[in-house]
Design a protein around this motif. Sequence first.
Motif, PDB file in Angstrom:
ATOM      1  N   ARG A  78      -3.046  -2.985 -10.065  1.00  0.00           N
ATOM      2  CA  ARG A  78      -2.977  -2.254  -8.783  1.00  0.00           C
ATOM      3  C   ARG A  78      -1.734  -1.377  -8.746  1.00  0.00           C
ATOM      4  O   ARG A  78      -1.770  -0.233  -8.293  1.00  0.00           O
ATOM      5  CB  ARG A  78      -2.962  -3.236  -7.602  1.00  0.00           C
ATOM      6  CG  ARG A  78      -4.301  -3.838  -7.278  1.00  0.00           C
ATOM      7  CD  ARG A  78      -4.284  -4.557  -5.938  1.00  0.00           C
ATOM      8  NE  ARG A  78      -3.306  -5.620  -5.865  1.00  0.00           N
ATOM      9  CZ  ARG A  78      -3.529  -6.878  -6.237  1.00  0.00           C
ATOM     10  NH1 ARG A  78      -4.707  -7.234  -6.708  1.00  0.00           N
ATOM     11  NH2 ARG A  78      -2.585  -7.787  -6.140  1.00  0.00           N
ATOM     12  N   ASN A 104      -8.805  -5.005  -6.667  1.00  0.00           N
ATOM     13  CA  ASN A 104      -8.439  -4.869  -5.256  1.00  0.00           C
ATOM     14  C   ASN A 104      -8.541  -6.209  -4.531  1.00  0.00           C
ATOM     15  O   ASN A 104      -7.824  -6.456  -3.567  1.00  0.00           O
ATOM     16  CB  ASN A 104      -9.334  -3.829  -4.586  1.00  0.00           C
ATOM     17  CG  ASN A 104      -8.651  -3.120  -3.447  1.00  0.00           C
ATOM     18  OD1 ASN A 104      -7.434  -3.125  -3.327  1.00  0.00           O
ATOM     19  ND2 ASN A 104      -9.437  -2.504  -2.603  1.00  0.00           N
ATOM     20  N   GLN A 147       0.829  -1.196   0.000  1.00  0.00           N
ATOM     21  CA  GLN A 147       0.000   0.000   0.000  1.00  0.00           C
ATOM     22  C   GLN A 147       0.870   1.254   0.000  1.00  0.00           C
ATOM     23  O   GLN A 147       2.038   1.225   0.388  1.00  0.00           O
ATOM     24  CB  GLN A 147      -0.905   0.002   1.232  1.00  0.00           C
ATOM     25  CG  GLN A 147      -1.909  -1.119   1.213  1.00  0.00           C
ATOM     26  CD  GLN A 147      -2.887  -1.031   2.373  1.00  0.00           C
ATOM     27  OE1 GLN A 147      -2.715  -0.238   3.290  1.00  0.00           O
ATOM     28  NE2 GLN A 147      -3.907  -1.859   2.334  1.00  0.00           N
ATOM     29  N   ASN A 149     -11.519  -0.772  -6.374  1.00  0.00           N
ATOM     30  CA  ASN A 149     -12.749  -1.525  -6.124  1.00  0.00           C
ATOM     31  C   ASN A 149     -13.741  -1.407  -7.270  1.00  0.00           C
ATOM     32  O   ASN A 149     -14.679  -2.204  -7.355  1.00  0.00           O
ATOM     33  CB  ASN A 149     -13.403  -1.063  -4.821  1.00  0.00           C
ATOM     34  CG  ASN A 149     -12.739  -1.663  -3.613  1.00  0.00           C
ATOM     35  OD1 ASN A 149     -12.257  -2.785  -3.640  1.00  0.00           O
ATOM     36  ND2 ASN A 149     -12.697  -0.909  -2.534  1.00  0.00           N
ATOM     37  N   GLU A 205      -3.790   6.170  -0.473  1.00  0.00           N
ATOM     38  CA  GLU A 205      -4.149   4.749  -0.537  1.00  0.00           C
ATOM     39  C   GLU A 205      -5.658   4.584  -0.562  1.00  0.00           C
ATOM     40  O   GLU A 205      -6.182   3.727  -1.279  1.00  0.00           O
ATOM     41  CB  GLU A 205      -3.546   3.977   0.642  1.00  0.00           C
ATOM     42  CG  GLU A 205      -3.874   2.500   0.649  1.00  0.00           C
ATOM     43  CD  GLU A 205      -3.421   1.737  -0.588  1.00  0.00           C
ATOM     44  OE1 GLU A 205      -4.110   0.770  -0.981  1.00  0.00           O
ATOM     45  OE2 GLU A 205      -2.377   2.091  -1.178  1.00  0.00           O
ATOM     46  N   ARG A 231      -1.776   2.636  -8.268  1.00  0.00           N
ATOM     47  CA  ARG A 231      -1.072   3.293  -7.158  1.00  0.00           C
ATOM     48  C   ARG A 231       0.033   4.226  -7.654  1.00  0.00           C
ATOM     49  O   ARG A 231       0.217   5.312  -7.116  1.00  0.00           O
ATOM     50  CB  ARG A 231      -0.501   2.230  -6.220  1.00  0.00           C
ATOM     51  CG  ARG A 231      -1.567   1.575  -5.361  1.00  0.00           C
ATOM     52  CD  ARG A 231      -0.959   0.588  -4.382  1.00  0.00           C
ATOM     53  NE  ARG A 231      -1.975   0.085  -3.466  1.00  0.00           N
ATOM     54  CZ  ARG A 231      -2.252  -1.200  -3.288  1.00  0.00           C
ATOM     55  NH1 ARG A 231      -1.577  -2.133  -3.952  1.00  0.00           N
ATOM     56  NH2 ARG A 231      -3.186  -1.567  -2.440  1.00  0.00           N
ATOM     57  N   SER A 268      -7.549   2.728  -3.439  1.00  0.00           N
ATOM     58  CA  SER A 268      -8.391   1.577  -3.103  1.00  0.00           C
ATOM     59  C   SER A 268      -9.820   1.764  -3.606  1.00  0.00           C
ATOM     60  O   SER A 268     -10.440   0.827  -4.113  1.00  0.00           O
ATOM     61  CB  SER A 268      -8.382   1.356  -1.592  1.00  0.00           C
ATOM     62  OG  SER A 268      -9.084   0.208  -1.253  1.00  0.00           O
TER      63      SER A 268
END
Length: 143
Positions: free
Chosen positions: A74, A63, A35, A50, A42, A78, A46
């Motif tokens: 992911r 996720n 993370q 999702n 984050e 990020r 996230s």
Amino acid sequence: MMRALLTFAALIAIAVSGPVAAQDTMPPAPYAYTQLEDPALEAKASELMNTLRCLKCQSQSINDSDAPMAGDMRHQVRTKILAGEDPDAIRSWLVERYGDYVSYQPEVSSTTWPLFAIPALLILIALLVLLRRLGRRRHEGDE
């Protein structure tokens, strides 16, 4: 002759399985399972992850999925959040790259408009049929 054929077959097997095996042994991308240090960033990542579908699992968001492809996605999300990109811009980039199917929140476009129009049309038809039947019953009761 037989020995040459076996050698050739072995070389082809090695050439084909080498890259495939290498993909499974590659380490995951840095942010695939790690993370972001900033809790606000984050949370933003996230929330976006999702709403994006894992293309391998098809029933999980990126996720929730353990698929290597979801880990790569992911990492991409990020990294882009960390770089200050807007979640909507990241979603648009992923949709452009993987198609409308990647998003659990499709936007109305030339390819997705039937997803929105057909249910509304079916509800309208059901209401018209229901009103017509109720109208007939009222007229039959008056007679």
